[in-house]
Enzyme design. Structure first.
Site, PDB file in Angstrom:
ATOM      1  N   CYS A  67      35.965 -52.515 -11.484  1.00 30.00           N
ATOM      2  CA  CYS A  67      37.303 -51.951 -11.687  1.00 30.00           C
ATOM      3  C   CYS A  67      37.222 -50.971 -12.860  1.00 30.00           C
ATOM      4  O   CYS A  67      37.645 -51.263 -13.969  1.00 30.00           O
ATOM      5  CB  CYS A  67      38.255 -53.113 -11.987  1.00 30.00           C
ATOM      6  SG  CYS A  67      39.960 -52.662 -12.084  1.00 30.00           S
TER       7      CYS A  67
ATOM      8  N   CYS B 216      44.146 -42.652  -5.508  1.00 26.89           N
ATOM      9  CA  CYS B 216      44.369 -43.257  -6.804  1.00 26.89           C
ATOM     10  C   CYS B 216      44.835 -42.196  -7.787  1.00 26.89           C
ATOM     11  O   CYS B 216      44.334 -41.070  -7.742  1.00 26.89           O
ATOM     12  CB  CYS B 216      43.009 -43.804  -7.248  1.00 26.89           C
ATOM     13  SG  CYS B 216      43.148 -45.113  -8.389  1.00 26.89           S
TER      14      CYS B 216
HETATM   15  C1  LIG Z   1      44.300 -52.818 -15.172  1.00 30.27           C
HETATM   16  C2  LIG Z   1      44.181 -52.531 -13.713  1.00 30.27           C
HETATM   17  C3  LIG Z   1      44.602 -51.282 -13.224  1.00 30.27           C
HETATM   18  C4  LIG Z   1      44.498 -50.999 -11.859  1.00 30.27           C
HETATM   19  N1  LIG Z   1      44.922 -49.785 -11.385  1.00 30.27           N
HETATM   20  C5  LIG Z   1      44.893 -49.531 -10.058  1.00 30.27           C
HETATM   21  C6  LIG Z   1      45.396 -48.290  -9.547  1.00 30.27           C
HETATM   22  O1  LIG Z   1      45.862 -47.415 -10.293  1.00 30.27           O
HETATM   23  N2  LIG Z   1      45.354 -48.096  -8.203  1.00 30.27           N
HETATM   24  C7  LIG Z   1      44.852 -49.034  -7.354  1.00 30.27           C
HETATM   25  O2  LIG Z   1      44.840 -48.808  -6.132  1.00 30.27           O
HETATM   26  N3  LIG Z   1      44.359 -50.218  -7.807  1.00 30.27           N
HETATM   27  C8  LIG Z   1      44.374 -50.475  -9.132  1.00 30.27           C
HETATM   28  N4  LIG Z   1      43.891 -51.680  -9.611  1.00 30.27           N
HETATM   29  C9  LIG Z   1      43.331 -52.643  -8.671  1.00 30.27           C
HETATM   30  C10 LIG Z   1      44.443 -53.498  -8.048  1.00 30.27           C
HETATM   31  O3  LIG Z   1      45.288 -54.017  -9.041  1.00 30.27           O
HETATM   32  C11 LIG Z   1      43.796 -54.627  -7.238  1.00 30.27           C
HETATM   33  O4  LIG Z   1      43.036 -54.039  -6.224  1.00 30.27           O
HETATM   34  C12 LIG Z   1      44.830 -55.544  -6.636  1.00 30.27           C
HETATM   35  O5  LIG Z   1      45.587 -56.196  -7.633  1.00 30.27           O
HETATM   36  C13 LIG Z   1      44.137 -56.567  -5.747  1.00 30.27           C
HETATM   37  O6  LIG Z   1      45.094 -57.328  -5.113  1.00 30.27           O
HETATM   38  P1  LIG Z   1      44.738 -58.808  -4.588  1.00 30.27           P
HETATM   39  O7  LIG Z   1      45.942 -59.273  -3.848  1.00 30.27           O
HETATM   40  O8  LIG Z   1      43.435 -58.792  -3.882  1.00 30.27           O
HETATM   41  O9  LIG Z   1      44.494 -59.673  -5.910  1.00 30.27           O
HETATM   42  P2  LIG Z   1      45.354 -59.900  -7.225  1.00 30.27           P
HETATM   43  O10 LIG Z   1      46.270 -58.768  -7.491  1.00 30.27           O
HETATM   44  O11 LIG Z   1      44.370 -60.263  -8.282  1.00 30.27           O
HETATM   45  O12 LIG Z   1      46.241 -61.186  -6.898  1.00 30.27           O
HETATM   46  C14 LIG Z   1      45.698 -62.457  -6.703  1.00 30.27           C
HETATM   47  C15 LIG Z   1      46.795 -63.403  -6.256  1.00 30.27           C
HETATM   48  O13 LIG Z   1      46.223 -64.687  -5.995  1.00 30.27           O
HETATM   49  C16 LIG Z   1      46.904 -65.681  -6.741  1.00 30.27           C
HETATM   50  N5  LIG Z   1      45.920 -66.725  -7.049  1.00 30.27           N
HETATM   51  C17 LIG Z   1      44.738 -66.616  -7.695  1.00 30.27           C
HETATM   52  N6  LIG Z   1      44.119 -67.786  -7.761  1.00 30.27           N
HETATM   53  C18 LIG Z   1      44.920 -68.687  -7.133  1.00 30.27           C
HETATM   54  C19 LIG Z   1      44.834 -70.081  -6.864  1.00 30.27           C
HETATM   55  N7  LIG Z   1      43.786 -70.812  -7.258  1.00 30.27           N
HETATM   56  N8  LIG Z   1      45.851 -70.676  -6.208  1.00 30.27           N
HETATM   57  C20 LIG Z   1      46.952 -69.954  -5.802  1.00 30.27           C
HETATM   58  N9  LIG Z   1      47.074 -68.639  -6.029  1.00 30.27           N
HETATM   59  C21 LIG Z   1      46.072 -68.017  -6.679  1.00 30.27           C
HETATM   60  C22 LIG Z   1      47.490 -64.959  -7.942  1.00 30.27           C
HETATM   61  O14 LIG Z   1      48.596 -65.653  -8.488  1.00 30.27           O
HETATM   62  C23 LIG Z   1      47.903 -63.617  -7.278  1.00 30.27           C
HETATM   63  O15 LIG Z   1      49.149 -63.774  -6.613  1.00 30.27           O
HETATM   64  C24 LIG Z   1      43.951 -51.979 -10.978  1.00 30.27           C
HETATM   65  C25 LIG Z   1      43.520 -53.213 -11.479  1.00 30.27           C
HETATM   66  C26 LIG Z   1      43.634 -53.489 -12.831  1.00 30.27           C
HETATM   67  C27 LIG Z   1      43.176 -54.830 -13.358  1.00 30.27           C
END
Ligand SMILES: Cc1cc2nc3c(=O)[nH]c(=O)nc-3n(C[C@H](O)[C@H](O)[C@H](O)COP(=O)(O)OP(=O)(O)OC[C@H]3O[C@@H](n4cnc5c(N)ncnc54)[C@H](O)[C@@H]3O)c2cc1C
Length: 401
Positions: free
Chosen positions: A159, A343
């Site tokens: 990331c 992005c």
């Molecule tokens: C600082 C930062 C800036 C970013 N900027 C961008 C951007 O500008 N553009 C872009 O496209 N992407 C960006 N990203 C990437 C983007 O945020 C991620 O790709 C996205 O959040 C991934 O989504 P996800 O649903 O896979 O996981 P996450 O967003 O990590 O969500 C995980 C989910 O699972 C839940 N969870 C985890 N473990 C458990 C468990 N054991 N039991 C129950 N629930 C659980 C959490 O509560 C949450 O709801 C950025 C990331 C970061 C950290």
């Protein structure tokens, strides 16, 4: 059919809404389990760290939004998954499923670098809401007594974009306060060149970023492996070290604990191996989307850099998984398309828009465009996204990030 979705962020929330669009409550019971009761727009965390947004402004309670769409929401942490008996165990109870969607994102593997913090060491990070708030408070203290600042990514990070955003925004903040002359800034990255981003570079990103770092007087070190973060110094594996009064590093990521612990579910890093339609390679009733998915790096680099999984890509994966799960009921054709990415990277005074299609090279489109209008587009998109998703709606796939 009972569909259980673990995680309620970009992956889990999009999968739930998209599935409900395709299947009525009579055709499919959807239950979403998340350890966090709120959705947070994670791409705005750098703004939280810089103090221009509060967490309240970029998050909302999930329960009401899901209820509107006849989706059951369980606030609880998953502790164990048993793919053989198709059961998930949580601290809020035990649930059976016909189809499971894993969207649990990442665990920050801070243990990879001694001192990588904030809660494990003196360094700062912004990978989660509490870490971004901690970084904000520490930055405020630093501004009262400034000194050298080091920003970067640890070996194996994927990331990468937020490290660039943070260093540019902090540079802009310091200039606007006429304090930049008191703060030497160093940027450290495992990427073989600036703008590699774990995808081999995009368009003219490298030339642009090299010029921008020189223009802003930010020293940078590529193919650099940070090996220790201390209170007042950052060390590299080759023996180089930098004085630092504030350091912020992006860690390498791993899958969350219950995935890593379930037999045959995940690879050694805890990421889930999937087919191109996002179905598990072994368990046909399990799908995975977003950061939880195992995606190989694009190439070997002298210091490891991993393939990024952006929010925009996560939504594409969730849409495809929802379509393919609905196809089990409706008999439609299954879909599997290469991922593309859009992005917008905030640089403080302006922003750049990066578009890569497909994301993995070679590509048909590699666009890199800069301007102040992209900054407004990024802010508008955050508001629009939160407004739509609070109402149980997804944002059209072609809308930019
Ligand atoms: C600082 C930062 C800036 C970013 N900027 C961008 C951007 O500008 N553009 C872009 O496209 N992407 C960006 N990203 C990437 C983007 O945020 C991620 O790709 C996205 O959040 C991934 O989504 P996800 O649903 O896979 O996981 P996450 O967003 O990590 O969500 C995980 C989910 O699972 C839940 N969870 C985890 N473990 C458990 C468990 N054991 N039991 C129950 N629930 C659980 C959490 O509560 C949450 O709801 C950025 C990331 C970061 C950290």
């Amino acid at each position: 059919m009972k569909v259980l979705i673990m995680g309620a962020s970009f992956g889990g929330m999009t999968a739930a809404y998209e599935l409900r669009k395709r299947l009525s409550p009579g055709q499919c019971e959807i239950r979403v389990i998340s350890k966090d009761p709120r959705f947070t727009f994670i791409p705005s965390l750098p703004w939280v760290a810089l103090g221009s947004r509060s967490l309240d402004q970029i998050s909302f309670d999930l329960a009401g939004s899901f209820t509107r769409k006849e989706i059951e929401f369980v606030h609880g942490g998953v502790t164990r998954i048993d793919p053989e008996s198709r059961r998930v165990y949580t601290d809020a109870g035990e649930y059976a499923y016909d189809v499971l969607v894993i969207a649990t994102g990442h665990r920050s593997a801070n243990e990879a670098v001694p001192g990588l913090g904030p809660f494990d060491g003196p360094g700062h990070s912004l990978m989660s809401p509490p870490e971004a708030e901690e970084a904000r408070d520490a930055l405020q203290t630093f501004l009262g007594d400034p000194g050298p600042l080091v920003v970067g990514c640890a070996p194996g990070a994927s990331c990468i974009g937020p490290a660039y955003e943070f260093v540019f925004q902090v540079d802009h903040l310091l200039r606007s306060r006429r304090m930049r002359h008191k703060v030497p800034i160093v940027f450290v990255t495992p990427e073989p060149f600036l703008g590699h981003f774990g995808v081999g570079g995009v368009g003219k990103a490298r030339q642009f970023l090299e010029g921008e770092f020189e223009q802003r007087d930010i020293r940078y070190f590529t193919s650099a492996a940070v090996s220790r973060i201390a209170e007042s110094a950052v060390d590299l594996a080759d023996g180089t070290n930098f004085e630092s009064a504030f350091s912020l590093f992006i860690p390498p990521l791993a899958g969350v604990k219950p995935l890593a612990e379930a037999p045959n579910l995940a690879n050694p890093k805890g990421f889930v191996p999937v087919e191109e339609n996002y179905r598990h390679q072994t368990f046909s009733d399990i799908y995975a989307v977003g950061v939880a998915v195992a995606l190989p790096p694009v190439e070997q680099t002298p210091v490891p850099v991993n393939f990024p999984k952006t929010g925009h890509m996560t939504e594409q994966m969730a849409r495809m998984a929802a379509h393919n799960i609905a196809a089990r009921v409706l008999g439609n054709e299954k879909i599997a398309r290469p991922l593309h990415a859009e992005c917008i990277l905030d640089m403080g005074d302006r922003a750049v828009m990066i578009k890569a299609d497909p994301f993995r090279p070679p590509r048909n489109i590699a666009r890199f465009s800069e301007g102040r209008h992209w900054l407004w587009a990024k802010k508008a998109f955050e508001r629009y996204y939160l407004w739509r998703s609070r109402r149980g709606k997804t944002v059209a796939g072609e809308w930019g990030w």
